[in-house]
Design a protein around this motif. Structure first.
Motif, PDB file in Angstrom:
ATOM      1  N   PRO A  66       0.179 -13.922   0.964  1.00 32.49           N
ATOM      2  CA  PRO A  66       0.832 -13.082  -0.050  1.00 32.49           C
ATOM      3  C   PRO A  66       2.177 -13.653  -0.496  1.00 32.49           C
ATOM      4  O   PRO A  66       2.567 -13.461  -1.637  1.00 32.49           O
ATOM      5  N   TRP A  67       2.876 -14.363   0.390  1.00 32.72           N
ATOM      6  CA  TRP A  67       4.172 -14.921  -0.003  1.00 32.72           C
ATOM      7  C   TRP A  67       3.992 -15.940  -1.117  1.00 32.72           C
ATOM      8  O   TRP A  67       4.861 -16.146  -1.929  1.00 32.72           O
ATOM      9  N   HIS A  68       2.815 -16.576  -1.127  1.00 36.31           N
ATOM     10  CA  HIS A  68       2.570 -17.615  -2.111  1.00 36.31           C
ATOM     11  C   HIS A  68       2.056 -17.026  -3.415  1.00 36.31           C
ATOM     12  O   HIS A  68       2.514 -17.380  -4.490  1.00 36.31           O
ATOM     13  N   GLU A  91       8.920 -19.416   4.462  1.00 34.95           N
ATOM     14  CA  GLU A  91       8.680 -18.589   3.282  1.00 34.95           C
ATOM     15  C   GLU A  91       7.543 -17.599   3.485  1.00 34.95           C
ATOM     16  O   GLU A  91       7.371 -16.690   2.690  1.00 34.95           O
ATOM     17  N   TRP A  92       6.767 -17.773   4.570  1.00 36.49           N
ATOM     18  CA  TRP A  92       5.662 -16.840   4.832  1.00 36.49           C
ATOM     19  C   TRP A  92       6.089 -15.716   5.759  1.00 36.49           C
ATOM     20  O   TRP A  92       5.266 -14.932   6.206  1.00 36.49           O
ATOM     21  N   ARG A  93       7.369 -15.658   6.084  1.00 34.21           N
ATOM     22  CA  ARG A  93       7.851 -14.575   6.921  1.00 34.21           C
ATOM     23  C   ARG A  93       8.913 -13.798   6.170  1.00 34.21           C
ATOM     24  O   ARG A  93       9.728 -14.375   5.462  1.00 34.21           O
ATOM     25  N   LEU A 119       4.468 -15.267  -5.740  1.00 30.08           N
ATOM     26  CA  LEU A 119       5.194 -16.148  -6.663  1.00 30.08           C
ATOM     27  C   LEU A 119       4.713 -15.943  -8.097  1.00 30.08           C
ATOM     28  O   LEU A 119       5.495 -15.852  -9.034  1.00 30.08           O
ATOM     29  N   TRP A 162      10.617 -11.182   1.017  1.00 29.16           N
ATOM     30  CA  TRP A 162      10.281 -12.591   1.220  1.00 29.16           C
ATOM     31  C   TRP A 162      11.522 -13.429   0.923  1.00 29.16           C
ATOM     32  O   TRP A 162      12.295 -13.079   0.021  1.00 29.16           O
ATOM     33  N   ARG A 187      11.914 -16.024  -0.812  1.00 31.30           N
ATOM     34  CA  ARG A 187      12.067 -16.493  -2.187  1.00 31.30           C
ATOM     35  C   ARG A 187      12.539 -15.373  -3.128  1.00 31.30           C
ATOM     36  O   ARG A 187      12.862 -15.635  -4.276  1.00 31.30           O
ATOM     37  N   GLN A 188      12.567 -14.139  -2.606  1.00 32.12           N
ATOM     38  CA  GLN A 188      13.079 -13.046  -3.422  1.00 32.12           C
ATOM     39  C   GLN A 188      14.593 -12.883  -3.255  1.00 32.12           C
ATOM     40  O   GLN A 188      15.197 -12.042  -3.912  1.00 32.12           O
ATOM     41  N   ASN A 208       5.608 -12.297  -9.569  1.00 30.68           N
ATOM     42  CA  ASN A 208       6.996 -11.911  -9.838  1.00 30.68           C
ATOM     43  C   ASN A 208       7.608 -12.586 -11.045  1.00 30.68           C
ATOM     44  O   ASN A 208       8.661 -12.188 -11.502  1.00 30.68           O
TER      45      ASN A 208
END
Lengths: 268, 273
Positions: free
Chosen positions: A259-261, B107-109, A264, B149, B151-152, A267
């Protein structure tokens, strides 16, 4: 700084989905209408181009066998996809961890990857026999390379500073793999899996072309020999539907697992 | 103002020293091609609870010295002791926190799980590491972003998370390698003040690598000026400004005097090079 508001975002997505769905649906209706109109206007014979109505009738008049053959091809594609992807993931991991194995084997793997599947399929069918297993093997052969290469690239592309963070925290080798390199590789793995979706349907049908008494490849070949073009088109449509459904499932898994990817894309 | 020239032996503060470095040298690439003397005969003592900055032009070995303290590089000669232990022992004993120039978050955490990572790697149970991470989140001012996340987050917030992560194992020493170099001036000022506050609250020993003399003067008890080729200490001086430090410390006339002192010393380093 904006915080992701989950409720907000999903509404946006729903709106987006509707707005996204309309153009292809509208285009589908227009194309079907144009198709039917061209056939009527120019009196095109059915063996050159069957009308959408002919294809529809080929499906609904005798749906049982068509769906049974589709099920066979689907099974071959999925089984080959799973086996080939898993083997590719293991080999990709070996490549990432052993320079010797990577340097020694990679040239041959890349060379093998360039062999056209139609050339390999008869050999594999001789080895694995006339049943389903040979079709699964051909599909696995095609699904193998994309995952091996993407897995290797994903495992190697970690951030050196993050490696330092793990060093400071006295992380063990398995911890580095499972908590850093593997999660970091997952977006790459999904690139490989999505390629494999397409390859696995191709692999199953090509293998059935070479030798089969069931499956969509078999339906396509027999329809071709008897010039039953509506049936051939119906089989082609089913193979496309299998591929699309398969792709949709993998995309859904990607959203769940990385989901983190995928966030992207949402958003921005 | 205490001043001394290099090479007079280690300086110790009134408080006992936590870090003792003596005769430290590090040569890169001794086995392949031209060896580079990154560090040459460094002697340095860092008092427990003090804030020390390493400053100098690029190539002076300040980051190399910091990486030796963090056991990310092994010296060629000399000895380093952190609380009586070799760096490798201090690291295995969770006594080192390290903040890099990039936040280097996974970035996955989410933020919370990033901050709890070092504890997770040490096998600390989830409830305990989460409560520690929440405590640190409020220390660095990231409340409300526990589940975001990386990146946010903005660049400054990411670096706050990296600082919290470095503090998660309650280390005795916090090593920072140009942590705010990539940030804009306003964010940088704010994070400098956060760092000063964290130092005051926790009493942790801090070693900061920076190329900004003003940043070094603003934050430090002691400044170590280094020169390149080979990396040596050219001057060590104490900064006697009132604590707690704030951005207003820059208005103090002594502030400018310290900045000039450091700048002059840096100039010499550049002139020699």
């Amino acid at each position: 700084m904006r915080m992701p508001d989950t409720a907000n975002r999903s509404t946006l997505n729903d709106d987006g989905l509707l707005a996204q769905a309309f153009p292809p649906v509208a285009m589908f209706v227009i194309m079907i209408a144009a198709w039917q109109a061209v056939i009527s206007a120019f009196a095109i014979p059915v063996y050159v181009l069957p009308s959408p109505g002919d294809i529809w009738l080929a499906i609904v008049n005798n749906p049982g066998p068509l769906f049974r053959h589709s099920g066979i091809t689907l099974f071959e594609a999925v089984a080959g996809f799973v086996i080939g992807s898993m083997m590719g993931a293991v080999l990709g991991t070996l490549f990432a961890y052993s320079k010797f194995v990577a340097r020694g084997l990679l040239p041959y793997v890349i060379a093998a990857n360039t062999i056209p599947v139609v050339a390999v399929a008869p050999i594999i069918i001789i080895w694995f026999g006339h049943g389903l297993s040979s079709k699964v093997a051909v599909t696995a052969f095609l699904s193998f390379f994309p995952l091996a290469l993407n897995m290797m690239k994903g495992l190697q592309s970690y951030d050196r500073t993050i490696m330092d963070v793990f060093h400071i925290a006295a992380a063990t080798g398995p911890q580095r793999f499972f908590k850093m390199r593997l999660p970091n590789a997952l977006p790459y793995v999904f690139v490989g899996l999505k390629l494999n979706v397409t390859f696995s349907v191709i692999g199953a049908i090509v293998a059935e072309f070479v030798q089969a008494d069931k499956g969509l490849g078999f339906v396509i070949m027999t329809s071709y020999r008897t010039l039953n073009m509506p049936r051939l088109w119906a089989a082609m449509l089913m193979s496309a539907l299998i591929g699309m459904a398969f792709f949709a499932i993998i995309s859904m898994l990607e959203r769940l697992i990385v989901p983190w990817h995928s966030s992207l894309h949402d958003n921005r | 103002m205490a001043e001394r020239a290099a090479g007079e032996g280690p300086v110790t503060t009134a408080a006992s020293s936590l870090v003792d470095i003596s005769g430290l040298s590090l040569v890169y690439g001794a086995r392949v091609g031209t060896p580079v003397q990154a560090l040459d005969d460094i002697d340095l003592a860092i008092g427990e609870g003090s804030f020390v900055s390493l400053i100098g032009p690029s190539g002076c070995g300040k980051s190399t010295l910091l990486r030796v303290l963090g056991d990310l590089l092994a010296p060629t000669a000399g000895s380093v002791s952190i609380g009586g232990k070799r760096p490798v022992e201090a690291r295995l004993d969770r006594q080192i926190g390290f903040v890099f120039q990039e936040p280097a978050l996974l970035e996955w955490r989410c933020v919370l799980d990033n901050i709890a990572l070092p504890l997770e790697l040490r096998g600390v149970a989830r409830a305990e590491r989460d409560s520690k991470a929440r405590e640190l989140i409020s220390l660095v001012g990231l409340e409300g972003f526990e589940r975001a996340w990386p990146r946010q987050l903005s660049g400054g917030m990411r670096q706050r998370a990296a600082i919290a992560r470095a503090l998660s194992t309650d280390p005795r020493i916090l090593l920072l390698d140009e942590p705010f170099g990539a940030l804009d001036q306003i964010t940088r000022d704010r994070l400098n003040m956060e760092l000063a506050r964290i130092h005051e609250i926790t009493g942790i020993t801090v070693v900061l690598v920076t190329h900004s003399i003003r940043e070094a003067v603003l934050l430090s008890d002691r400044i170590v000026v280094m020169t390149p080729r080979p990396g040596r200490i050219s001057k060590i001086f104490d900064v006697d400004l009132d604590r707690p430090r704030s951005l207003r410390s820059r208005a103090d006339e002594r502030f400018d005097a310290y900045v000039r002192l450091g700048s002059d010393e840096l100039e010499k380093g550049y002139a020699d090079a």
